[in-house]
Design an enzyme around this catalytic site. Structure first.
Site, PDB file in Angstrom:
ATOM      1  N   ASP A  67      43.541  62.927 -21.609  1.00 24.65           N
ATOM      2  CA  ASP A  67      45.144  63.184 -21.610  1.00 24.65           C
ATOM      3  C   ASP A  67      45.582  62.516 -22.990  1.00 24.65           C
ATOM      4  O   ASP A  67      46.626  63.464 -23.354  1.00 24.65           O
ATOM      5  CB  ASP A  67      45.419  62.015 -20.516  1.00 24.65           C
ATOM      6  CG  ASP A  67      45.025  62.640 -18.879  1.00 24.65           C
ATOM      7  OD1 ASP A  67      44.748  63.716 -18.756  1.00 24.65           O
ATOM      8  OD2 ASP A  67      44.563  61.559 -18.186  1.00 24.65           O
ATOM      9  N   ARG A 124      46.031  47.416 -16.830  1.00 21.95           N
ATOM     10  CA  ARG A 124      46.966  48.121 -17.187  1.00 21.95           C
ATOM     11  C   ARG A 124      48.361  47.138 -17.583  1.00 21.95           C
ATOM     12  O   ARG A 124      49.210  47.414 -18.589  1.00 21.95           O
ATOM     13  CB  ARG A 124      47.545  49.194 -16.173  1.00 21.95           C
ATOM     14  CG  ARG A 124      46.584  50.312 -15.840  1.00 21.95           C
ATOM     15  CD  ARG A 124      46.370  50.917 -17.380  1.00 21.95           C
ATOM     16  NE  ARG A 124      45.601  51.946 -17.038  1.00 21.95           N
ATOM     17  CZ  ARG A 124      44.381  52.590 -17.526  1.00 21.95           C
ATOM     18  NH1 ARG A 124      43.959  51.731 -18.597  1.00 21.95           N
ATOM     19  NH2 ARG A 124      44.103  53.711 -17.315  1.00 21.95           N
ATOM     20  N   ASP A 178      48.913  54.241 -11.716  1.00 23.64           N
ATOM     21  CA  ASP A 178      48.861  53.580 -13.497  1.00 23.64           C
ATOM     22  C   ASP A 178      50.344  53.833 -13.911  1.00 23.64           C
ATOM     23  O   ASP A 178      50.735  52.974 -14.748  1.00 23.64           O
ATOM     24  CB  ASP A 178      47.920  54.471 -14.228  1.00 23.64           C
ATOM     25  CG  ASP A 178      46.419  53.746 -14.430  1.00 23.64           C
ATOM     26  OD1 ASP A 178      46.309  52.448 -13.921  1.00 23.64           O
ATOM     27  OD2 ASP A 178      45.534  54.445 -14.802  1.00 23.64           O
ATOM     28  N   SER A 181      37.358  61.874 -14.657  1.00 22.69           N
ATOM     29  CA  SER A 181      38.316  60.954 -15.019  1.00 22.69           C
ATOM     30  C   SER A 181      37.736  59.698 -14.911  1.00 22.69           C
ATOM     31  O   SER A 181      37.469  59.253 -13.896  1.00 22.69           O
ATOM     32  CB  SER A 181      39.750  61.219 -14.298  1.00 22.69           C
ATOM     33  OG  SER A 181      40.678  60.559 -14.634  1.00 22.69           O
TER      34      SER A 181
END
Length: 287
Positions: A18, A98, A127, A179
Protein backbone atom coordinates in the site's frame (compact mmCIF):
# COMPACT_ATOMS: atom_id res chain seq x y z
CA UNK A 1 -9.95 18.87 -0.15
CA UNK A 2 -8.07 21.72 -1.83
CA UNK A 3 -5.11 19.92 -3.35
CA UNK A 4 -3.44 23.13 -4.55
CA UNK A 5 -2.39 24.15 -1.04
CA UNK A 6 -0.81 20.82 -0.15
CA UNK A 7 2.93 21.17 -0.73
CA UNK A 8 4.32 18.84 1.95
CA UNK A 9 2.88 15.52 3.14
CA UNK A 10 3.97 13.25 5.99
CA UNK A 11 3.27 9.64 5.01
CA UNK A 12 2.94 6.70 7.39
CA UNK A 13 5.36 4.42 5.56
CA UNK A 14 5.94 0.71 6.07
CA UNK A 15 7.42 -0.15 2.68
CA UNK A 16 4.60 -2.65 2.15
CA UNK A 17 2.42 -2.78 -0.96
CA UNK A 18 0.00 0.00 0.00
CA UNK A 19 2.49 2.63 1.13
CA UNK A 20 4.96 1.78 -1.63
CA UNK A 21 2.54 2.82 -4.36
CA UNK A 22 1.10 5.73 -2.37
CA UNK A 23 4.28 7.79 -2.90
CA UNK A 24 4.03 7.90 -6.73
CA UNK A 25 0.24 8.19 -6.47
CA UNK A 26 0.53 11.30 -4.27
CA UNK A 27 3.07 12.75 -6.68
CA UNK A 28 0.66 12.25 -9.57
CA UNK A 29 -2.53 13.34 -7.85
CA UNK A 30 -1.43 16.12 -5.47
CA UNK A 31 0.71 18.32 -7.75
CA UNK A 32 4.05 16.70 -6.94
CA UNK A 33 4.30 17.57 -3.24
CA UNK A 34 7.31 16.86 -1.03
CA UNK A 35 6.71 13.56 0.75
CA UNK A 36 8.37 12.80 4.09
CA UNK A 37 8.13 9.08 4.81
CA UNK A 38 7.80 8.16 8.48
CA UNK A 39 8.19 4.63 9.77
CA UNK A 40 7.44 3.78 13.36
CA UNK A 41 9.73 1.06 14.69
CA UNK A 42 7.31 -0.99 16.78
CA UNK A 43 9.37 -4.16 16.65
CA UNK A 44 8.85 -5.30 13.05
CA UNK A 45 12.57 -6.20 12.90
CA UNK A 46 13.92 -6.92 9.41
CA UNK A 47 10.97 -5.19 7.72
CA UNK A 48 12.92 -1.96 8.27
CA UNK A 49 15.91 -3.21 6.26
CA UNK A 50 16.42 -1.27 3.03
CA UNK A 51 13.48 0.98 3.79
CA UNK A 52 15.30 4.29 3.32
CA UNK A 53 16.67 3.34 -0.09
CA UNK A 54 13.24 2.20 -1.23
CA UNK A 55 11.47 5.34 0.06
CA UNK A 56 13.95 7.67 -1.66
CA UNK A 57 13.90 5.65 -4.88
CA UNK A 58 10.11 5.90 -5.11
CA UNK A 59 10.01 9.66 -4.55
CA UNK A 60 10.18 10.53 -0.84
CA UNK A 61 12.48 13.40 0.15
CA UNK A 62 13.62 11.52 3.28
CA UNK A 63 12.73 8.72 5.68
CA UNK A 64 12.35 9.25 9.42
CA UNK A 65 12.42 6.07 11.53
CA UNK A 66 11.01 6.67 15.01
CA UNK A 67 11.82 4.12 17.73
CA UNK A 68 8.45 3.57 19.41
CA UNK A 69 8.91 0.09 20.88
CA UNK A 70 9.17 1.01 24.56
CA UNK A 71 6.49 3.70 24.23
CA UNK A 72 4.08 1.11 22.84
CA UNK A 73 4.99 -1.49 25.46
CA UNK A 74 5.06 0.76 28.53
CA UNK A 75 2.17 3.10 27.70
CA UNK A 76 -0.21 0.71 25.94
CA UNK A 77 0.64 -3.00 26.15
CA UNK A 78 1.43 -3.26 29.88
CA UNK A 79 -1.73 -1.39 31.01
CA UNK A 80 -3.80 -3.50 28.58
CA UNK A 81 -2.12 -6.67 29.84
CA UNK A 82 -2.94 -5.76 33.45
CA UNK A 83 -6.63 -5.46 32.62
CA UNK A 84 -6.70 -8.62 30.50
CA UNK A 85 -7.69 -6.74 27.36
CA UNK A 86 -8.70 -8.81 24.34
CA UNK A 87 -11.31 -8.55 21.60
CA UNK A 88 -13.18 -11.70 20.62
CA UNK A 89 -10.03 -13.64 21.52
CA UNK A 90 -7.75 -11.30 19.53
CA UNK A 91 -4.96 -9.83 21.67
CA UNK A 92 -5.04 -6.42 19.96
CA UNK A 93 -1.61 -6.32 18.31
CA UNK A 94 -2.44 -3.88 15.52
CA UNK A 95 -4.66 -1.88 17.84
CA UNK A 96 -1.77 -1.40 20.29
CA UNK A 97 0.62 0.07 17.74
CA UNK A 98 -1.52 2.35 15.56
CA UNK A 99 -2.33 5.12 18.07
CA UNK A 100 1.35 5.36 19.06
CA UNK A 101 2.33 5.67 15.39
CA UNK A 102 -0.49 8.16 14.78
CA UNK A 103 0.72 10.39 17.61
CA UNK A 104 4.26 10.39 16.19
CA UNK A 105 2.95 11.19 12.69
CA UNK A 106 1.11 14.21 14.08
CA UNK A 107 4.17 15.40 16.02
CA UNK A 108 6.47 15.09 13.00
CA UNK A 109 3.94 16.76 10.69
CA UNK A 110 3.78 19.77 13.03
CA UNK A 111 7.57 19.91 13.40
CA UNK A 112 8.12 19.67 9.63
CA UNK A 113 5.43 22.23 8.77
CA UNK A 114 3.51 19.68 6.70
CA UNK A 115 0.15 20.46 5.13
CA UNK A 116 -1.25 16.94 5.47
CA UNK A 117 -0.71 13.47 6.90
CA UNK A 118 -1.34 10.43 4.71
CA UNK A 119 -1.90 6.80 5.70
CA UNK A 120 -2.40 3.58 3.75
CA UNK A 121 -5.23 2.06 5.78
CA UNK A 122 -8.08 0.71 3.67
CA UNK A 123 -11.60 2.08 3.75
CA UNK A 124 -12.98 -1.15 5.21
CA UNK A 125 -10.75 -1.66 8.24
CA UNK A 126 -10.23 -0.36 11.76
CA UNK A 127 -6.79 1.17 11.09
CA UNK A 128 -8.24 4.26 9.43
CA UNK A 129 -10.10 4.99 12.68
CA UNK A 130 -7.07 4.30 14.88
CA UNK A 131 -4.75 6.51 12.83
CA UNK A 132 -7.15 9.36 12.25
CA UNK A 133 -8.40 9.72 15.82
CA UNK A 134 -4.79 9.83 17.05
CA UNK A 135 -3.80 12.40 14.42
CA UNK A 136 -6.84 14.56 15.19
CA UNK A 137 -6.09 14.40 18.91
CA UNK A 138 -2.51 15.69 18.51
CA UNK A 139 -2.86 17.82 15.35
CA UNK A 140 -6.57 18.71 15.16
CA UNK A 141 -6.25 21.06 12.17
CA UNK A 142 -4.06 18.77 10.07
CA UNK A 143 -5.54 17.54 6.79
CA UNK A 144 -5.65 13.74 6.47
CA UNK A 145 -5.31 11.94 3.14
CA UNK A 146 -6.55 8.35 2.87
CA UNK A 147 -5.87 7.16 -0.71
CA UNK A 148 -8.00 4.03 -0.31
CA UNK A 149 -11.01 6.35 0.03
CA UNK A 150 -10.00 8.34 -3.06
CA UNK A 151 -8.35 6.25 -5.73
CA UNK A 152 -9.89 3.85 -8.26
CA UNK A 153 -7.74 0.87 -7.20
CA UNK A 154 -10.00 -1.89 -5.90
CA UNK A 155 -7.75 -4.85 -5.06
CA UNK A 156 -4.23 -5.85 -4.14
CA UNK A 157 -3.82 -7.30 -7.64
CA UNK A 158 -4.55 -3.83 -9.06
CA UNK A 159 -2.03 -2.37 -6.60
CA UNK A 160 0.63 -4.73 -7.96
CA UNK A 161 -0.32 -3.67 -11.51
CA UNK A 162 0.19 -0.02 -10.47
CA UNK A 163 3.53 -0.83 -8.82
CA UNK A 164 4.78 -2.64 -11.92
CA UNK A 165 3.68 0.23 -14.18
CA UNK A 166 5.57 2.73 -11.99
CA UNK A 167 8.69 0.59 -11.40
CA UNK A 168 8.05 0.33 -7.68
CA UNK A 169 10.11 -2.57 -6.22
CA UNK A 170 8.10 -5.10 -4.22
CA UNK A 171 9.17 -7.96 -1.94
CA UNK A 172 5.98 -9.92 -2.56
CA UNK A 173 4.39 -11.79 -5.45
CA UNK A 174 0.74 -12.33 -6.32
CA UNK A 175 0.95 -15.79 -4.73
CA UNK A 176 2.39 -14.58 -1.38
CA UNK A 177 0.42 -11.36 -1.28
CA UNK A 178 -1.14 -11.68 2.19
CA UNK A 179 -1.93 -8.42 3.92
CA UNK A 180 0.31 -8.56 7.01
CA UNK A 181 0.97 -6.34 10.00
CA UNK A 182 3.90 -7.07 12.27
CA UNK A 183 5.13 -5.58 15.51
CA UNK A 184 6.76 -6.80 18.72
CA UNK A 185 3.44 -8.13 20.03
CA UNK A 186 2.05 -9.95 17.01
CA UNK A 187 1.80 -10.70 13.29
CA UNK A 188 -1.53 -10.66 11.45
CA UNK A 189 -2.39 -12.31 8.13
CA UNK A 190 -5.37 -11.48 5.90
CA UNK A 191 -6.34 -12.01 2.26
CA UNK A 192 -5.72 -14.64 -0.45
CA UNK A 193 -7.09 -18.07 0.61
CA UNK A 194 -8.04 -16.68 4.04
CA UNK A 195 -10.76 -14.55 2.40
CA UNK A 196 -12.89 -17.72 2.34
CA UNK A 197 -13.66 -18.78 5.93
CA UNK A 198 -14.13 -22.36 4.67
CA UNK A 199 -10.38 -22.60 4.00
CA UNK A 200 -8.26 -23.94 6.80
CA UNK A 201 -5.07 -21.86 7.22
CA UNK A 202 -2.03 -23.76 5.95
CA UNK A 203 0.32 -23.24 8.89
CA UNK A 204 2.90 -25.52 7.27
CA UNK A 205 3.12 -23.49 4.04
CA UNK A 206 6.71 -22.16 3.81
CA UNK A 207 6.85 -18.45 4.64
CA UNK A 208 3.33 -18.19 6.04
CA UNK A 209 4.14 -18.20 9.75
CA UNK A 210 6.99 -15.88 10.75
CA UNK A 211 6.92 -15.57 14.54
CA UNK A 212 5.79 -19.13 15.22
CA UNK A 213 5.91 -22.67 13.89
CA UNK A 214 2.99 -24.93 13.10
CA UNK A 215 1.97 -27.15 16.04
CA UNK A 216 3.02 -30.04 13.79
CA UNK A 217 6.57 -28.64 13.75
CA UNK A 218 6.71 -27.86 17.48
CA UNK A 219 8.83 -30.12 19.73
CA UNK A 220 7.15 -33.00 21.57
CA UNK A 221 8.66 -32.00 24.89
CA UNK A 222 7.85 -29.06 27.18
CA UNK A 223 9.74 -25.79 27.48
CA UNK A 224 9.72 -24.21 30.94
CA UNK A 225 10.03 -20.47 31.57
CA UNK A 226 9.66 -18.33 34.66
CA UNK A 227 8.32 -14.78 34.63
CA UNK A 228 8.49 -12.42 37.61
CA UNK A 229 5.75 -9.82 37.98
CA UNK A 230 5.60 -6.66 40.07
CA UNK A 231 2.28 -4.83 40.36
CA UNK A 232 0.98 -6.82 37.39
CA UNK A 233 3.87 -5.98 35.05
CA UNK A 234 6.55 -8.49 33.95
CA UNK A 235 10.00 -7.56 35.28
CA UNK A 236 12.18 -10.67 34.83
CA UNK A 237 12.56 -13.64 32.48
CA UNK A 238 14.10 -16.88 33.82
CA UNK A 239 15.36 -14.97 36.83
CA UNK A 240 17.05 -12.20 34.85
CA UNK A 241 15.74 -8.65 35.32
CA UNK A 242 15.02 -6.84 32.05
CA UNK A 243 12.65 -4.28 30.57
CA UNK A 244 9.22 -5.43 29.47
CA UNK A 245 9.93 -5.14 25.73
CA UNK A 246 12.91 -7.49 26.12
CA UNK A 247 10.78 -9.98 28.07
CA UNK A 248 8.20 -10.00 25.25
CA UNK A 249 11.03 -10.60 22.78
CA UNK A 250 12.31 -13.59 24.81
CA UNK A 251 8.80 -15.01 25.18
CA UNK A 252 8.13 -14.60 21.45
CA UNK A 253 11.17 -16.77 20.79
CA UNK A 254 10.21 -19.44 23.36
CA UNK A 255 6.52 -19.43 22.47
CA UNK A 256 7.13 -19.30 18.74
CA UNK A 257 9.33 -22.41 18.87
CA UNK A 258 6.44 -24.23 20.51
CA UNK A 259 3.62 -23.06 18.23
CA UNK A 260 2.02 -21.01 21.01
CA UNK A 261 -0.41 -18.16 20.30
CA UNK A 262 -1.97 -18.97 16.91
CA UNK A 263 -5.50 -17.64 16.42
CA UNK A 264 -7.80 -18.07 13.42
CA UNK A 265 -10.86 -15.85 13.75
CA UNK A 266 -13.70 -14.16 11.88
CA UNK A 267 -14.02 -10.94 13.86
CA UNK A 268 -16.46 -8.05 13.90
CA UNK A 269 -14.83 -4.81 12.87
CA UNK A 270 -15.67 -1.42 14.33
CA UNK A 271 -16.73 -0.15 10.90
CA UNK A 272 -19.46 -2.80 10.64
CA UNK A 273 -17.88 -5.61 8.62
CA UNK A 274 -16.69 -9.09 9.45
CA UNK A 275 -13.10 -10.01 8.63
CA UNK A 276 -11.14 -13.25 8.69
CA UNK A 277 -7.62 -13.05 10.09
CA UNK A 278 -4.90 -15.34 11.39
CA UNK A 279 -2.80 -13.96 14.24
CA UNK A 280 0.54 -14.99 15.74
CA UNK A 281 0.99 -13.70 19.31
CA UNK A 282 3.37 -16.10 21.06
CA UNK A 283 4.80 -13.91 23.83
CA UNK A 284 1.55 -12.08 24.45
CA UNK A 285 -0.35 -15.34 24.80
CA UNK A 286 2.13 -16.60 27.42
CA UNK A 287 1.88 -13.36 29.40
Amino acid sequence: MNKEGIKKIVLAYSGGLDTSIIIPWLKENYNNPEIIAVSGNVGQADELDGLEEKALKTGASKLIVADLIDEMVDEVIIPALKMGASYEGYLLGTAFARPIIGRKLAQIALEEGADAVCHGATGKGNDQVRFELAIKRFAPDMKIIAPWREWDIKSRDEEIDYAEAHNVPLKISRETNYSKDKNLWHLSHEGLDLEDPANEPDYDKPGFLEMSVSPFQAPDKPTYVTIDFEAGAPVAFNGEKMKASKIIEKLNEAGGRNGIGLLDIVENRLVGMKDRGVYETPGGTIL
